[in-house]
Design a protein around this motif. Sequence first.
Motif, mmCIF file in Angstrom:
data_model
loop_
_atom_site.group_PDB
_atom_site.id
_atom_site.type_symbol
_atom_site.label_atom_id
_atom_site.label_comp_id
_atom_site.label_asym_id
_atom_site.label_seq_id
_atom_site.Cartn_x
_atom_site.Cartn_y
_atom_site.Cartn_z
ATOM 1 N N VAL A 57 -72.079 20.422 -75.444
ATOM 2 C CA VAL A 57 -70.920 19.619 -75.043
ATOM 3 C C VAL A 57 -70.748 19.697 -73.530
ATOM 4 O O VAL A 57 -70.694 20.782 -72.956
ATOM 5 C CB VAL A 57 -69.629 20.117 -75.736
ATOM 6 N N THR A 58 -70.681 18.540 -72.895
ATOM 7 C CA THR A 58 -70.378 18.463 -71.468
ATOM 8 C C THR A 58 -69.050 17.732 -71.319
ATOM 9 O O THR A 58 -68.894 16.606 -71.799
ATOM 10 C CB THR A 58 -71.486 17.713 -70.705
ATOM 11 N N ARG A 59 -68.096 18.402 -70.656
ATOM 12 C CA ARG A 59 -66.761 17.820 -70.500
ATOM 13 C C ARG A 59 -66.610 17.173 -69.127
ATOM 14 O O ARG A 59 -66.950 17.784 -68.118
ATOM 15 C CB ARG A 59 -65.703 18.905 -70.696
ATOM 16 N N ILE A 60 -66.115 15.953 -69.138
ATOM 17 C CA ILE A 60 -65.889 15.169 -67.919
ATOM 18 C C ILE A 60 -64.386 14.945 -67.793
ATOM 19 O O ILE A 60 -63.785 14.294 -68.652
ATOM 20 C CB ILE A 60 -66.642 13.819 -67.973
ATOM 21 N N PHE A 61 -63.807 15.484 -66.742
ATOM 22 C CA PHE A 61 -62.356 15.406 -66.544
ATOM 23 C C PHE A 61 -62.049 14.275 -65.567
ATOM 24 O O PHE A 61 -62.568 14.241 -64.447
ATOM 25 C CB PHE A 61 -61.857 16.744 -65.977
ATOM 26 N N ILE A 62 -61.214 13.336 -65.996
ATOM 27 C CA ILE A 62 -60.807 12.190 -65.176
ATOM 28 C C ILE A 62 -59.317 12.347 -64.856
ATOM 29 O O ILE A 62 -58.519 12.593 -65.749
ATOM 30 C CB ILE A 62 -61.030 10.853 -65.929
ATOM 31 N N TYR A 63 -58.972 12.206 -63.584
ATOM 32 C CA TYR A 63 -57.567 12.403 -63.223
ATOM 33 C C TYR A 63 -57.151 11.518 -62.045
ATOM 34 O O TYR A 63 -57.996 11.009 -61.296
ATOM 35 C CB TYR A 63 -57.300 13.873 -62.863
ATOM 36 N N VAL A 64 -55.861 11.337 -61.927
ATOM 37 C CA VAL A 64 -55.204 10.791 -60.737
ATOM 38 C C VAL A 64 -53.864 11.511 -60.640
ATOM 39 O O VAL A 64 -53.469 12.218 -61.572
ATOM 40 C CB VAL A 64 -54.974 9.256 -60.813
ATOM 41 N N ASP A 65 -53.164 11.335 -59.540
ATOM 42 C CA ASP A 65 -51.870 12.008 -59.396
ATOM 43 C C ASP A 65 -50.842 11.383 -60.355
ATOM 44 O O ASP A 65 -51.005 10.257 -60.827
ATOM 45 C CB ASP A 65 -51.377 11.969 -57.946
ATOM 46 N N LYS A 66 -49.802 12.138 -60.615
ATOM 47 C CA LYS A 66 -48.804 11.736 -61.612
ATOM 48 C C LYS A 66 -48.141 10.404 -61.268
ATOM 49 O O LYS A 66 -47.941 9.563 -62.141
ATOM 50 C CB LYS A 66 -47.723 12.821 -61.748
ATOM 51 N N GLU A 67 -47.800 10.207 -60.006
ATOM 52 C CA GLU A 67 -47.130 8.952 -59.618
ATOM 53 C C GLU A 67 -48.016 7.733 -59.868
ATOM 54 O O GLU A 67 -47.536 6.685 -60.290
ATOM 55 C CB GLU A 67 -46.690 9.003 -58.147
ATOM 56 N N THR A 68 -49.308 7.871 -59.595
ATOM 57 C CA THR A 68 -50.243 6.766 -59.836
ATOM 58 C C THR A 68 -50.288 6.428 -61.323
ATOM 59 O O THR A 68 -50.282 5.254 -61.705
ATOM 60 C CB THR A 68 -51.657 7.111 -59.317
ATOM 61 N N ILE A 69 -50.329 7.468 -62.162
ATOM 62 C CA ILE A 69 -50.325 7.241 -63.613
ATOM 63 C C ILE A 69 -49.072 6.479 -64.032
ATOM 64 O O ILE A 69 -49.150 5.487 -64.750
ATOM 65 C CB ILE A 69 -50.417 8.582 -64.381
ATOM 66 N N LEU A 70 -47.919 6.938 -63.552
ATOM 67 C CA LEU A 70 -46.663 6.291 -63.936
ATOM 68 C C LEU A 70 -46.588 4.862 -63.416
ATOM 69 O O LEU A 70 -46.130 3.961 -64.125
ATOM 70 C CB LEU A 70 -45.471 7.125 -63.462
ATOM 71 N N ASP A 71 -47.072 4.633 -62.187
ATOM 72 C CA ASP A 71 -47.098 3.278 -61.622
ATOM 73 C C ASP A 71 -47.985 2.356 -62.461
ATOM 74 O O ASP A 71 -47.607 1.221 -62.770
ATOM 75 C CB ASP A 71 -47.610 3.289 -60.180
ATOM 76 N N ARG A 72 -49.182 2.855 -62.823
ATOM 77 C CA ARG A 72 -50.106 2.051 -63.631
ATOM 78 C C ARG A 72 -49.490 1.724 -64.989
ATOM 79 O O ARG A 72 -49.630 0.612 -65.497
ATOM 80 C CB ARG A 72 -51.427 2.802 -63.839
ATOM 81 N N GLN A 73 -48.835 2.710 -65.585
ATOM 82 C CA GLN A 73 -48.226 2.507 -66.894
ATOM 83 C C GLN A 73 -47.086 1.485 -66.821
ATOM 84 O O GLN A 73 -46.925 0.665 -67.720
ATOM 85 C CB GLN A 73 -47.715 3.837 -67.463
ATOM 86 N N ARG A 74 -46.309 1.547 -65.734
ATOM 87 C CA ARG A 74 -45.221 0.565 -65.551
ATOM 88 C C ARG A 74 -45.798 -0.843 -65.440
ATOM 89 O O ARG A 74 -45.267 -1.792 -66.016
ATOM 90 C CB ARG A 74 -44.411 0.900 -64.295
ATOM 91 N N GLN A 75 -46.894 -0.983 -64.673
ATOM 92 C CA GLN A 75 -47.534 -2.294 -64.509
ATOM 93 C C GLN A 75 -48.047 -2.842 -65.840
ATOM 94 O O GLN A 75 -48.105 -4.052 -66.043
ATOM 95 C CB GLN A 75 -48.691 -2.202 -63.511
ATOM 96 N N LEU A 76 -48.426 -1.932 -66.751
ATOM 97 C CA LEU A 76 -48.901 -2.344 -68.075
ATOM 98 C C LEU A 76 -47.743 -2.600 -69.042
ATOM 99 O O LEU A 76 -47.963 -2.929 -70.201
ATOM 100 C CB LEU A 76 -49.831 -1.281 -68.667
ATOM 101 N N GLY A 77 -46.517 -2.388 -68.551
ATOM 102 C CA GLY A 77 -45.343 -2.657 -69.372
ATOM 103 C C GLY A 77 -44.949 -1.517 -70.300
ATOM 104 O O GLY A 77 -44.295 -1.744 -71.326
ATOM 105 N N ALA A 78 -45.343 -0.289 -69.959
ATOM 106 C CA ALA A 78 -45.005 0.869 -70.803
ATOM 107 C C ALA A 78 -43.495 1.078 -70.830
ATOM 108 O O ALA A 78 -42.801 0.878 -69.827
ATOM 109 C CB ALA A 78 -45.702 2.118 -70.276
ATOM 110 N N ASP A 79 -43.001 1.489 -71.982
ATOM 111 C CA ASP A 79 -41.567 1.761 -72.099
ATOM 112 C C ASP A 79 -41.242 3.153 -71.538
ATOM 113 O O ASP A 79 -42.133 3.940 -71.227
ATOM 114 C CB ASP A 79 -41.100 1.625 -73.557
ATOM 115 N N GLU A 80 -39.956 3.438 -71.417
ATOM 116 C CA GLU A 80 -39.520 4.713 -70.824
ATOM 117 C C GLU A 80 -39.990 5.920 -71.630
ATOM 118 O O GLU A 80 -40.318 6.961 -71.060
ATOM 119 C CB GLU A 80 -37.989 4.736 -70.674
#
Length: 195
Positions: free
Chosen positions: A120-143
């Motif tokens: 098993v080889t694990r690949i970790f993908i990340y961005v900062d928390k604000e970027t995640i929340l911004d992207r989710q808002r743009q996708l129309g995620a609820d609160e």
Amino acid sequence: MYQLRDKEMIFVFTGPDGSGRKTIADMVGTTLGISKVLSYTTRPPRATEMDGQDYHFITGEQFAQAERNGEFLESIEMDGNHYGIKNNDIEEMFNRNEFIYLILNSQGARTLKKLYGDKVTRIFIYVDKETILDRQRQLGADEETLARHAAHYEEDMAYMPECRHAYENADLAHTVFDVTKTLEQYMNRNLIDKD
């Protein structure tokens, strides 16, 4: 439990929800022709998700029955929903390909690593928390979705040091290119005959 043969490997994409791990995993998987193993879940599909493409969406009773039958290689509960990987699905994908990939949270990734070790080889993908929340808002995620992503972020990030590879997904095309290049090295590792 399926016993992996010599060249067979499992790539596990993990990281915080909303970091782009699924998008990257699917793009890399398509590029390299790697088979994807889907998890089963009792949570309802999100607006952009399709059964059989993102997850196998099943009822709580179906999940419990599969668990009683010993069908799951691993299963977890998170935020009141159940998630699991079936041993038969892994075996079936290895009948098609020497390499498979899964998209899992840290618990699932840790379990697979424990079961299969160096395979098993694990690949970790990340961005900062604000970027995640911004992207989710743009996708129309609820609160509620935004709050869930924020609540699990630090816990998810704490898993990064356990993974063999980590990529900040600041630019999707670059990240896909870098991950593809890395996985190609694993896939070509035994092609030279040294006899």
